[in-house]
Enzyme design. Sequence first.
Site, short mmCIF file in Angstrom:
data_model
loop_
_atom_site.label_atom_id
_atom_site.label_comp_id
_atom_site.label_asym_id
_atom_site.label_seq_id
_atom_site.Cartn_x
_atom_site.Cartn_y
_atom_site.Cartn_z
N ALA A 120 0.82 -1.22 0.00
CA ALA A 120 0.00 0.00 0.00
C ALA A 120 0.86 1.26 0.00
O ALA A 120 0.35 2.37 0.03
CB ALA A 120 -0.93 0.00 1.21
N GLY A 121 2.19 1.07 -0.01
CA GLY A 121 3.08 2.23 0.00
C GLY A 121 3.50 2.64 1.40
O GLY A 121 4.01 3.74 1.60
N LEU A 122 3.28 1.78 2.38
CA LEU A 122 3.69 2.09 3.76
C LEU A 122 4.97 1.35 4.14
O LEU A 122 5.39 1.36 5.28
CB LEU A 122 2.57 1.73 4.74
CG LEU A 122 1.23 2.41 4.44
CD1 LEU A 122 0.19 2.02 5.48
CD2 LEU A 122 1.40 3.93 4.42
N SER A 123 5.55 0.70 3.14
CA SER A 123 6.85 0.06 3.29
C SER A 123 6.87 -1.07 4.31
O SER A 123 7.67 -1.08 5.25
CB SER A 123 7.90 1.11 3.64
OG SER A 123 9.04 0.83 2.90
N ASP A 169 12.82 4.73 3.54
CA ASP A 169 11.91 3.78 4.19
C ASP A 169 12.56 3.14 5.41
O ASP A 169 12.00 3.12 6.51
CB ASP A 169 11.50 2.68 3.21
CG ASP A 169 10.79 3.24 1.99
OD1 ASP A 169 10.45 4.44 1.99
OD2 ASP A 169 10.59 2.47 1.03
P1 ADP Z 1 5.53 -2.46 0.53
O1 ADP Z 1 5.19 -1.24 -0.25
O2 ADP Z 1 4.47 -2.79 1.52
O3 ADP Z 1 6.91 -2.42 1.12
P2 ADP Z 1 6.75 -4.54 -1.02
O4 ADP Z 1 6.31 -5.26 -2.23
O5 ADP Z 1 8.00 -3.76 -1.09
O6 ADP Z 1 5.52 -3.66 -0.52
O7 ADP Z 1 6.96 -5.60 0.16
C1 ADP Z 1 5.91 -6.45 0.51
C2 ADP Z 1 6.45 -7.83 0.84
O8 ADP Z 1 7.08 -7.80 2.13
C3 ADP Z 1 5.37 -8.86 0.94
O9 ADP Z 1 5.06 -9.40 -0.32
C4 ADP Z 1 6.03 -9.90 1.86
O10 ADP Z 1 6.89 -10.73 1.15
C5 ADP Z 1 6.86 -9.03 2.80
N1 ADP Z 1 6.08 -8.76 4.02
C6 ADP Z 1 5.60 -7.59 4.47
N2 ADP Z 1 4.91 -7.74 5.62
C7 ADP Z 1 4.98 -9.06 5.93
C8 ADP Z 1 4.46 -9.86 7.00
N3 ADP Z 1 3.73 -9.35 7.99
N4 ADP Z 1 4.73 -11.19 6.97
C9 ADP Z 1 5.47 -11.73 5.98
N5 ADP Z 1 5.96 -11.03 4.95
C10 ADP Z 1 5.73 -9.72 4.91
MG MG Z 2 8.64 -2.08 -0.08
#
Ligand code: ADP
Ligand code: MG
Length: 383
Positions: A120-123, A169
């Site tokens: 969602a863009g919250l990293s 981030d």
């Molecule tokens: P974002 O913008 O949220 O950083 P990304 O695509 O960069 O999106 O990273 C998302 C990835 O991080 C997910 O697909 C997963 O692999 C990992 N991730 C984030 N939160 C969790 C969580 N609570 N449990 C397991 N993996 C997570």
């Molecule tokens: Mg990310």
Amino acid sequence: MMEQNIKKVFIEKFGTIPLMVKSPGRINLIGEHTDYNGGFVLPAAIDKYAFVATQKRDDEGIHLFSVDFNESLETSITGLSTNGMHWPVYILGVVDQLVKSKYHITGFNLVLSGNVPIGAGLSSSASVECATVFALNELFNLGISKIEMVKMAQKSEHEFAGVKCGIMDQFASMFGQENKLIRLDCRSLEFEYFPFNMAGLKLVLLDTHVKHSLASSAYNQRRAQCEKGVAIIQQHQPQVHSLRDANLQMLDQYVLPEDELVFRRCKYVVNEIERTINACVDLQKNDFISFGKKMFQTHEGLSKEYEVSCAELDFLIDQVKDNNAVLGARMMGGGFGGCTINVINENTVPELIEDLTEKYKIETGKNLSAYIVSVQNGTELIV
Ligand code: ADP
Ligand code: MG
């Protein structure tokens, strides 16, 4: 509570009491597309976290469990493998950095869970990386400084996840402070905290649930356009190395005659860098009216000059820009989807969310998600 649950899961699976760490997701109030131009950003850590529970093993094994995906992985320090799963990337990437930097670690068990919305863009990715590196630093007593941990987390995202992210981030996740924004100078990495005492106000993120495929190609294009602007100015003013060093007069004089599109892109960036500095003056005066206006100006610039917004984001901003209860709002992040960030009078929040959710559905056919967030401390041990 999530942290109680993850502890329970760890004890059930591995039979020992874990060390526990939480690390937050982040928002950015002002300073968009300024990081790769040597400018300032103004992020903060939020009350949504990745939680990690971990404990040493007697061997080289790395045994991981994701509560949210309900998946396990068994690998080892000597042969890091994600076994085709995605989430372990962000944990093993950090291990890889530790090994490459010759830190001595043995095997460990680790349970991961979190409530940072994914994608969602919250990293959420930075929250996992920072939680992991902080936890392993504690567990193995490695004595790594916070800034080194930030750099290792960023590098692990480059090398293991293959995402060439800036440093904001991981920096915000690690260095966040309650009720403070961090003004980070992306050129020098110097930073300063500014008060963010939003009494009577709420921060609301509205998730469009879209991510247009244009995003990554447009990002590269914008970077190239900024570089072109700098190159044009450099022919006349060799001391200019990034748009941080440029001003509007240089753009008018040198860039506009050569390339109108590049001019518009650069104009947004130069204005945004200055806006970020001025926004910090607003914060020192607790002037959220003036601060909020700057957020709307940022959106206008991102939409019309930098052209990285999209219909869904513009719709959400249009809906609130004449609403006196909304002090400021803009798209947040790289663009073409993700969230808008809104500063809203507290007592109008539930009503507004309900209203926007309905209108967004009618306009786009999509569901809107709203996250009310507060500004909290960065990565820390849970004791
Ligand atoms: P974002 O913008 O949220 O950083 P990304 O695509 O960069 O999106 O990273 C998302 C990835 O991080 C997910 O697909 C997963 O692999 C990992 N991730 C984030 N939160 C969790 C969580 N609570 N449990 C397991 N993996 C997570
Ligand atoms: Mg990310």
